[in-house]
Scaffold this active site. Structure first.
Site, PDB file in Angstrom:
ATOM      1  N   CYS A  95       0.856  -1.190   0.000  1.00  0.00           N
ATOM      2  CA  CYS A  95       0.000   0.000   0.000  1.00  0.00           C
ATOM      3  C   CYS A  95       0.887   1.232   0.000  1.00  0.00           C
ATOM      4  O   CYS A  95       1.479   1.576   1.035  1.00  0.00           O
ATOM      5  CB  CYS A  95      -0.933  -0.003   1.205  1.00  0.00           C
ATOM      6  N   GLY A  96       0.997   1.881  -1.144  1.00  0.00           N
ATOM      7  CA  GLY A  96       1.887   3.028  -1.268  1.00  0.00           C
ATOM      8  C   GLY A  96       1.415   4.244  -0.490  1.00  0.00           C
ATOM      9  O   GLY A  96       2.188   4.871   0.233  1.00  0.00           O
ATOM     10  N   HIS A  97       0.122   4.588  -0.642  1.00  0.00           N
ATOM     11  CA  HIS A  97      -0.352   5.762   0.080  1.00  0.00           C
ATOM     12  C   HIS A  97      -0.310   5.499   1.585  1.00  0.00           C
ATOM     13  O   HIS A  97      -0.039   6.407   2.381  1.00  0.00           O
ATOM     14  CB  HIS A  97      -1.768   6.144  -0.379  1.00  0.00           C
ATOM     15  N   GLY A 121      -0.301   4.788  -4.744  1.00  0.00           N
ATOM     16  CA  GLY A 121       1.154   4.744  -4.576  1.00  0.00           C
ATOM     17  C   GLY A 121       1.779   3.553  -5.274  1.00  0.00           C
ATOM     18  O   GLY A 121       2.667   3.701  -6.129  1.00  0.00           O
ATOM     19  N   SER A 122       1.324   2.343  -4.947  1.00  0.00           N
ATOM     20  CA  SER A 122       1.883   1.157  -5.596  1.00  0.00           C
ATOM     21  C   SER A 122       1.450   1.083  -7.057  1.00  0.00           C
ATOM     22  O   SER A 122       2.196   0.607  -7.920  1.00  0.00           O
ATOM     23  CB  SER A 122       1.468  -0.109  -4.849  1.00  0.00           C
TER      24      SER A 122
END
Length: 339
Positions: free
Chosen positions: A93-95, A261-262
Site C-alpha cells: 500500500c503506497g499511500h 502509490g503502488s
C-alpha cells in the site's frame, strides 16, 4: 451492564485524498515470524474481526483503508505493517506507506531533525519499503517512499468483458499485480461521472484474468492474483514532461482517491519499459480528484527478485484520532457495508 468487547485506538490520515486508518497496537499478538506470515494468520480470527469493525459502517465506509502496526521481520526495519481494506489484507500500500512514515515521525516513534530527511523503514507482506520524510522547520514537508522492486509481467493480454468488449491490458508487479489499460479503450474518461462504469470495467477485467497464468506469482503463491485495474489517460496541456491521470479499482470494487502509490510504481515500470518515461524523467501522476504524486526510477536491481526501484513522492496529513469500540450489546456487531 456489559463492558465493551474491544477498544481500539486509531489515528486517521489521508494521502492525496485516500484514507488510511493506523492502529498502533492490537489487544493480542498476530502469530508469525514475518509480516507475510502474519498476513496469512490475520485473515481469520480476531484480527480479521477488528479489520471488519474498522472498515465497515458505521465506523468506516465501503472505500476505507488502514493498517495494523506489527513487529518487523528483523531489526533492519522500524516496524511492520499489515494493510487492510474492505475485502481483506493487501500485500502492499503506497499511500499507506506515506501515511505511516508521516505518522511515525509526527508521533515520535521515529526521531527526526527539524530540517532534513529521515528514513522510516517498514516491513510489509511483499518486502521492505522506506518512507523518506522531509522535515522543514519542524513540520513534515513531503514524504517519498521507495517501493519494493517493480517490473513488467506481461504485455498486451486480451481480456473478454461482458460490457466493454475485448480489452487489452498490460500487467505489472509493484508489490501487488496490476492490470493497466487506457481508459479510452473501454470507452471511458477518468472522471467522477464515470465512476460506476469504471468500477464495473475494473471488476470485469479482474474476472477475465482470473485463470490467466500470468497472475500467478512465480516465487510465492501467497502473492498471486490481480489486486487492481488501473485506467489511465494523458493530462492535456500539462507542459513538458510526462503527465497522466489514472484511477485504480482494487479489491472488491474499491476506488483509490489518490493516484495510487503502488499503482504509480506499476505505471512507472510499464512506461520505463516502453520508453515513454525516459531515464531520469519524472511521471506527474494525477488522480480522479486531481490530487498528485510524482514518481521516478531511482535504482535498478538485477537478478531474481529484481526490477526497478521506484520513488513515489507526495504528502500525507492527519485528519483525526480516537478510540473505536464494540459494545457487547450492539446488535449490529461488526457493522455492515450498504453498497
Amino acid at each position: 451492564m456489559k463492558s465493551a468487547l474491544w477498544e481500539i485506538e486509531a489515528f486517521d490520515y489521508h494521502a492525496a485524498g485516500e484514507p488510511f486508518r493506523i492502529v498502533p497496537e492490537l489487544p493480542f499478538v498476530i502469530d508469525g515470524t514475518t509480516v507475510l506470515e502474519r498476513r496469512e494468520n490475520a485473515r481469520t480470527g480476531d484480527a480479521n474481526k477488528i479489520r471488519k469493525l474498522l472498515v465497515n459502517e458505521p465506523r468506516g465506509h465501503a472505500d476505507m483503508y488502514g493498517g495494523f502496526i506489527v513487529p518487523p521481520n528483523d531489526t533492519g526495519a522500524h516496524f511492520g505493517a499489515l494493510f487492510w481494506h474492505r475485502e481483506g489484507f493487501s500485500t502492499v500500500c503506497g499511500h499507506g506507506t506515506m501515511a505511516l512514515g508521516t505518522w511515525a515521525v509526527r508521533s515520535g516513534l521515529v526521531r527526526a531533525p527539524d530540517d532534513g530527511d529521515t528514513d522510516v523503514v517498514i516491513d510489509i507482506p511483499s518486502g521492505r519499503v522506506t518512507a523518506r520524510v522531509t522535515m522543514s522547520e519542524g513540520m513534515v514537508a513531503e514524504v517519498a517512499f521507495h517501493n519494493v522492486p517493480s517490473y513488467v509481467v506481461a504485455r498486451d493480454v486480451e481480456v473478454k468483458t461482458a460490457d466493454f468488449g475485448r480489452l487489452r491490458v498490460d500487467l505489472a508487479w509493484s508489490g501487488a499485480l496490476y492490470a493497466s489499460l487506457p481508459a479510452a479503450q473501454a470507452g471511458l474518461e477518468v472522471t467522477p461521472s464515470n465512476l460506476a462504469k469504471i468500477v464495473a470495467a475494473g471488476h470485469q477485467v479482474v474476472a477475465g484474468l482470473e485463470e490467466h497464468p500470468a497472475v500467478n506469482h512465480l516465487a510465492d503463491s501467497r502473492l498471486s492474483g490481480i489486486f487492481g485495474t488501473i485506467f489511465h489517460e494523458p493530462v492535456k496541456d500539462s507542459g513538458p514532461g510526462l503527465a497522466q491521470r489514472n484511477v485504480s479499482v482494487f479489491a472488491d470494487g474499491q476506488v483509490d482517491r489518490s493516484p495510487s502509490g503502488s499503482g504509480t510504481a506499476a505505471r512507472v515500470a510499464l512506461l520505463s519499459d516502453s520508453g515513454e518515461l525516459a531515464e531520469g524523467e519524472v511521471l506527474e501522476h494525477y488522480s480522479m480528484i486531481d490530487s498528485r504524486f510524482a514518481a521516478r526510477v531511482v535504482d535498478q536491481i538485477h537478478g531474481p527478485g529484481g526490477g526497478l526501484v521506484v520513488e513515489v513522492s507526495g504528502r500525507a496529513f492527519p485528519v483525526g484520532e480516537g478510540k473505536f469500540t464494540l459494545d457487547a450489546n450492539d446488535e449490529l456487531g461488526l457493522g455492515f457495508v450498504l453498497r
